[in-house]
Motif scaffolding. Structure first.
Motif, PDB file in Angstrom:
ATOM      1  N   UNK A  68       0.920  -1.294  -0.003  1.00 20.55           N
ATOM      2  CA  UNK A  68       0.086  -0.159  -0.137  1.00 20.55           C
ATOM      3  C   UNK A  68       0.857   1.178   0.008  1.00 20.55           C
ATOM      4  N   UNK A  69       0.270   2.130   0.321  1.00 22.84           N
ATOM      5  CA  UNK A  69       0.914   3.543   0.362  1.00 22.84           C
ATOM      6  C   UNK A  69       1.473   3.971   1.883  1.00 22.84           C
ATOM      7  N   UNK A  70       2.770   4.392   1.859  1.00 22.57           N
ATOM      8  CA  UNK A  70       3.216   4.543   3.327  1.00 22.57           C
ATOM      9  C   UNK A  70       4.085   5.919   3.271  1.00 22.57           C
ATOM     10  N   UNK A  71       3.914   6.474   4.242  1.00 19.58           N
ATOM     11  CA  UNK A  71       4.878   7.681   4.252  1.00 19.58           C
ATOM     12  C   UNK A  71       6.496   7.314   4.583  1.00 19.58           C
ATOM     13  N   UNK A 128       7.524  -9.569   6.195  1.00 23.99           N
ATOM     14  CA  UNK A 128       8.468  -8.584   5.987  1.00 23.99           C
ATOM     15  C   UNK A 128       7.965  -7.204   6.699  1.00 23.99           C
ATOM     16  N   UNK A 129       8.715  -6.770   7.864  1.00 22.72           N
ATOM     17  CA  UNK A 129       8.476  -5.780   8.440  1.00 22.72           C
ATOM     18  C   UNK A 129       9.377  -4.675   8.033  1.00 22.72           C
ATOM     19  N   UNK A 130       8.726  -3.501   7.378  1.00 21.74           N
ATOM     20  CA  UNK A 130       9.456  -2.334   6.753  1.00 21.74           C
ATOM     21  C   UNK A 130       9.427  -1.323   7.793  1.00 21.74           C
ATOM     22  N   UNK A 131      10.389  -1.049   8.193  1.00 24.31           N
ATOM     23  CA  UNK A 131      10.438   0.395   9.016  1.00 24.31           C
ATOM     24  C   UNK A 131      11.318   1.460   8.697  1.00 24.31           C
ATOM     25  N   UNK A 132      10.947   2.546   8.795  1.00 28.76           N
ATOM     26  CA  UNK A 132      11.578   3.883   8.255  1.00 28.76           C
ATOM     27  C   UNK A 132      11.811   3.586   6.676  1.00 28.76           C
ATOM     28  N   UNK A 133      10.825   3.208   5.999  1.00 26.15           N
ATOM     29  CA  UNK A 133      10.975   3.167   4.626  1.00 26.15           C
ATOM     30  C   UNK A 133      11.351   4.567   3.834  1.00 26.15           C
ATOM     31  N   UNK A 134      12.053   4.392   2.672  1.00 27.49           N
ATOM     32  CA  UNK A 134      12.331   5.499   2.090  1.00 27.49           C
ATOM     33  C   UNK A 134      11.611   5.400   0.479  1.00 27.49           C
ATOM     34  N   UNK A 135      11.574   6.557  -0.046  1.00 24.29           N
ATOM     35  CA  UNK A 135      10.875   6.556  -1.437  1.00 24.29           C
ATOM     36  C   UNK A 135      11.249   5.680  -2.196  1.00 24.29           C
ATOM     37  N   UNK A 162       6.158   4.434  -0.962  1.00 28.88           N
ATOM     38  CA  UNK A 162       6.740   5.231  -0.176  1.00 28.88           C
ATOM     39  C   UNK A 162       6.632   6.767  -0.632  1.00 28.88           C
ATOM     40  N   UNK A 163       5.864   7.377   0.061  1.00 27.60           N
ATOM     41  CA  UNK A 163       5.623   8.930  -0.114  1.00 27.60           C
ATOM     42  C   UNK A 163       6.742   9.642   0.652  1.00 27.60           C
ATOM     43  N   UNK A 164       7.242  10.779   0.009  1.00 29.55           N
ATOM     44  CA  UNK A 164       8.265  11.678   0.620  1.00 29.55           C
ATOM     45  C   UNK A 164       7.418  12.679   1.374  1.00 29.55           C
TER      46      UNK A 164
END
Length: 123
Positions: free
Chosen positions: A9-12, A80-87, A121-123
């Motif tokens: 999905x979409x995540x910041x 898969x836990x995604x923490x602090x994702x980047x664009x 991942x949105x910035x």
């Protein structure tokens, strides 16, 4: 073996997201499982892998320290836990399994692919 990826999905940027890969069709605990991803216009690349019983994990340099792979064999699911994702983590994420290798990072070792789940991942 059928693999079903979900949770995209979409995540910041700086947020968190958890992907799941559910398996069916055979004993899940006998399969090594990895996540790969493919960004638009780029080749598919390895992200993270976990051994049969979860005792060993391996990460690409680009996600090490931010993403965590884990598995629950009782639920036939890898996460898969995604923490602090980047664009730059924006991609379609695929789970993959190998019945030949307990821990793998090359797509040539894959015996089963799941369908992808899109992470933006949105910035």
């Amino acid at each position: 073996v059928q693999l079903q990826a979900s949770g995209g999905g979409l995540v910041q940027a700086g947020g968190s997201l958890r992907l799941s890969c559910a398996a069916s069709g055979r004993s899940f605990s006998s399969l090594g499982v990895s996540w790969f991803r493919q960004a638009l216009g780029k080749e598919r690349e390895f992200v993270a892998g976990i051994s049969w019983k979860g005792g060993s994990t391996y990460y690409s340099d680009s996600v090490r320290g931010r993403f965590t792979i884990s598995r629950d064999n009782a639920k036939n699911t890898v996460y898969l836990q995604m923490d602090s994702p980047k664009p730059e983590d924006t991609a379609v994420y695929y789970c993959a399994a190998s019945q030949r290798y307990g821990l793998f990072y090359a797509s040539t070792y894959v015996d089963f692919w799941g369908q992808g789940t899109l992470v933006t991942v949105s910035s």
